[in-house]
Scaffold this active site. Sequence first.
Site, PDB file in Angstrom:
ATOM      1  N   SER A 127       0.807  -1.216   0.000  1.00 11.06           N
ATOM      2  CA  SER A 127       0.000   0.000   0.000  1.00 11.06           C
ATOM      3  C   SER A 127       0.839   1.265   0.000  1.00 11.06           C
ATOM      4  O   SER A 127       0.375   2.320  -0.451  1.00 11.06           O
ATOM      5  CB  SER A 127      -0.937   0.017   1.217  1.00 11.06           C
ATOM      6  OG  SER A 127      -0.197  -0.072   2.423  1.00 11.06           O
ATOM      7  N   HIS A 178      -0.130   5.418   6.638  1.00 14.37           N
ATOM      8  CA  HIS A 178       0.140   5.751   5.246  1.00 14.37           C
ATOM      9  C   HIS A 178       0.408   7.242   5.072  1.00 14.37           C
ATOM     10  O   HIS A 178      -0.298   8.080   5.608  1.00 14.37           O
ATOM     11  CB  HIS A 178      -1.046   5.339   4.366  1.00 14.37           C
ATOM     12  CG  HIS A 178      -1.345   3.872   4.431  1.00 14.37           C
ATOM     13  ND1 HIS A 178      -2.287   3.351   5.288  1.00 14.37           N
ATOM     14  CD2 HIS A 178      -0.819   2.832   3.748  1.00 14.37           C
ATOM     15  CE1 HIS A 178      -2.323   2.040   5.138  1.00 14.37           C
ATOM     16  NE2 HIS A 178      -1.436   1.697   4.209  1.00 14.37           N
ATOM     17  N   GLY A 220      -1.766  -4.608   1.524  1.00 11.38           N
ATOM     18  CA  GLY A 220      -1.753  -5.825   2.314  1.00 11.38           C
ATOM     19  C   GLY A 220      -0.775  -6.871   1.825  1.00 11.38           C
ATOM     20  O   GLY A 220      -0.686  -7.961   2.400  1.00 11.38           O
ATOM     21  N   ASN A 272       4.704  -5.790   5.929  1.00  5.97           N
ATOM     22  CA  ASN A 272       3.540  -6.546   6.398  1.00  5.97           C
ATOM     23  C   ASN A 272       3.937  -7.881   7.009  1.00  5.97           C
ATOM     24  O   ASN A 272       3.257  -8.383   7.908  1.00  5.97           O
ATOM     25  CB  ASN A 272       2.556  -6.755   5.244  1.00  5.97           C
ATOM     26  CG  ASN A 272       1.824  -5.473   4.882  1.00  5.97           C
ATOM     27  OD1 ASN A 272       1.495  -4.675   5.745  1.00  5.97           O
ATOM     28  ND2 ASN A 272       1.587  -5.270   3.599  1.00  5.97           N
ATOM     29  N   ASP A 300      -4.930   7.208   9.856  1.00  4.18           N
ATOM     30  CA  ASP A 300      -4.584   5.872  10.356  1.00  4.18           C
ATOM     31  C   ASP A 300      -3.177   5.822  10.945  1.00  4.18           C
ATOM     32  O   ASP A 300      -2.786   4.848  11.579  1.00  4.18           O
ATOM     33  CB  ASP A 300      -4.746   4.809   9.271  1.00  4.18           C
ATOM     34  CG  ASP A 300      -3.842   5.024   8.059  1.00  4.18           C
ATOM     35  OD1 ASP A 300      -2.893   5.818   8.142  1.00  4.18           O
ATOM     36  OD2 ASP A 300      -4.098   4.392   7.019  1.00  4.18           O
TER      37      ASP A 300
END
Length: 229
Positions: free
Chosen positions: A56, A207, A93, A121, A204
Amino acid sequence: MHKLLKFRYFFVLLLLVACGEGAQKKETQTETVTEEKPIKKVSESNKKVILFFGNSLTAGYGLDTEESFPALVQDRLDSLGLGYTAINSGLSGETTTGGLNRLQWVLNQKVDIFVLELGANDGLRGIPLTETRANLQSIINAVKEKNPETRIVLAGMQIPPNMGQDYTQEFRTIFPELAEKNELALIPFLLDGVAGNPELNLPDGIHPTAEGQKIVTENVWAVLSPLLK
């Protein structure tokens, strides 16, 4: 204050992992990721290709495609009159296992520079580091096997210490060690200057915002530009 911000950033990252597959599915539904789509249409058949292969962070989650760092790199290339087309192959993801599974499809096209941005991740999910290292090495091997002339840039990543100090430290060393072993160009830390700063990240806390992506672009460009000459 800097340590506090970094701690808050790491805490939010762990919350993301705790959400599990449900959160990943929700994220997939709410964002648009265009895989294997040139940021700008190739107008000349002899243009060289820079492929950004990642998650991402590469995809530019939460932003317009034009605000992602691969798009900003394309703008820089165009402004300098360099004959390269940047392709954003970021998928939210994505783990190193997922990247390895879709790699052959990505390599169906000729790639001159391959920017590998995967692994974060894995670390957030506590995947065994031997697996992460092996997957990254397999991706590197596959790119070289497809075209030995392809130059590879590896983006370094870091994770919070919640998995334990040993795990965190070893994770950090995976990237420089692979870069040295395979003689790759290395971006020491993709999010340098952005991670932990709430003003440069989306709500969040994970990002980068459009402004944060500009800083990421400079981190990438510092390593990428010498390969364009």
